[in-house]
Write a protein that holds these residues in place. Sequence first.
Motif, mmCIF file in Angstrom:
data_model
loop_
_atom_site.group_PDB
_atom_site.id
_atom_site.type_symbol
_atom_site.label_atom_id
_atom_site.label_comp_id
_atom_site.label_asym_id
_atom_site.label_seq_id
_atom_site.Cartn_x
_atom_site.Cartn_y
_atom_site.Cartn_z
ATOM 1 N N LYS A 127 40.498 27.903 35.211
ATOM 2 C CA LYS A 127 39.230 28.590 35.474
ATOM 3 C C LYS A 127 38.040 27.686 35.132
ATOM 4 O O LYS A 127 37.062 27.631 35.884
ATOM 5 N N ALA A 135 39.818 34.248 38.799
ATOM 6 C CA ALA A 135 40.945 34.042 37.872
ATOM 7 C C ALA A 135 42.120 34.968 38.207
ATOM 8 O O ALA A 135 43.279 34.538 38.191
ATOM 9 N N CYS A 136 41.822 36.240 38.521
ATOM 10 C CA CYS A 136 42.897 37.209 38.795
ATOM 11 C C CYS A 136 43.705 36.808 40.032
ATOM 12 O O CYS A 136 44.911 37.054 40.087
ATOM 13 N N TYR A 232 39.293 37.928 31.646
ATOM 14 C CA TYR A 232 38.974 37.833 33.078
ATOM 15 C C TYR A 232 39.215 39.211 33.669
ATOM 16 O O TYR A 232 40.321 39.694 33.624
ATOM 17 N N GLU A 234 38.210 40.207 37.042
ATOM 18 C CA GLU A 234 37.411 39.865 38.215
ATOM 19 C C GLU A 234 37.877 40.505 39.516
ATOM 20 O O GLU A 234 37.305 40.257 40.558
#
Lengths: 304, 64
Positions: A127, A135-136, A232, A234
């Motif tokens: 990241k 990130a996901c 994260y 996101e």
Amino acid sequence: MPCKFCKTNPVINLPNSEINLCKSCFIKYFEKKAIKTIKQYKLIEKNDHVMVACSGGKDSLSLLYVLNKLSLKERKIKVTALLIDEGIKGYRDDSIKDAKKFCKEHKIKLHIASYKKELGKTLDQMKSQNPNKIACSMCGVFRRSLLNKSSRELKATKLATGHNLDDEAQSILMNQLRNNIALSSRMGPRTGTGKDPRFIPRIKPFYFLTEKEVATYAFLKGLISKFNECTYNEDSYRFEIRDLLNNLEQKYPGTKHSLVASFIEILPTLKKSFKGKSIGICKTCGEPTSSNICKVCNLTKEIN
Amino acid sequence: MPTIFLEKEDVTKTVDATTLKEVYEKLNINSTTVIATKNDELIIESTKLNSKDKIKILPVISGG
């Protein structure tokens, strides 16, 4: 209103009904429903080695608890756990501790595979080097691949995940709204045919249990630790769909059950319609893929 | 008034309510997304509350 069956203090009002259950009756109901799903969809058979994808959170620890209990009763089933350490500082460390503690207490073999070891970098490093990447999305691709690869190397015959009715309802609606029905055709309580030995079939014993029911079970079994949110967060589209469904559920109880039930009705037709795409081998890494190069290799190239 | 501890937000509030359902309504909490305890025992929405009760509200949604 007291528990429907034994008239003691209730701990839950079952979703989509007027039924209240006490601790003991709810635990029986919950385990029975998971076992019913396992039997109805033939998720686990004799001599299976079930690898439970374990994050250390309430869903996976509850699943591990239920499946371990089943394996102690039906001795011909082996249950072990696999934790993927993505390398997320301030989030994953605590859940690794919880998973280790749980597995030690219940004498369950815990395997840990890490992005750092397998991919050369932690998610935090990926990241920070690729701030524009979600990130996901990166994590999802790598985690799915690593779960399959590690399960195969550890000679598991099934990979069990803690996905619940809420997760499935969200995915169904997301695929529908994105016109991605092909993806929906690969969903359901059991995915992967088992015909290709490179893919370990995935099973979801909590498919018909809501997130609230899983949380209630985890609480009653002492499996909930302090709320810990991934740093994260996101996948905003999924969160919007989740909130939308929860708002509808509050107003019209049974919405999520209906969505999943109607999906299950049409799933055989969907599977038939999208059958036939053969699985090949990634030219770079040799892992199974429907393209020339697999998603993991493509993404690895992009972020390096 | 009962004292309500919201674990996700890590805040404590007092709410003028006689049932858990009223607490959810007054704090605008969707009951499908939480579980609640009184003296470490799970309670349901119709549970009557008194002014000395200490309620804890825990999120059911996974953290990631």
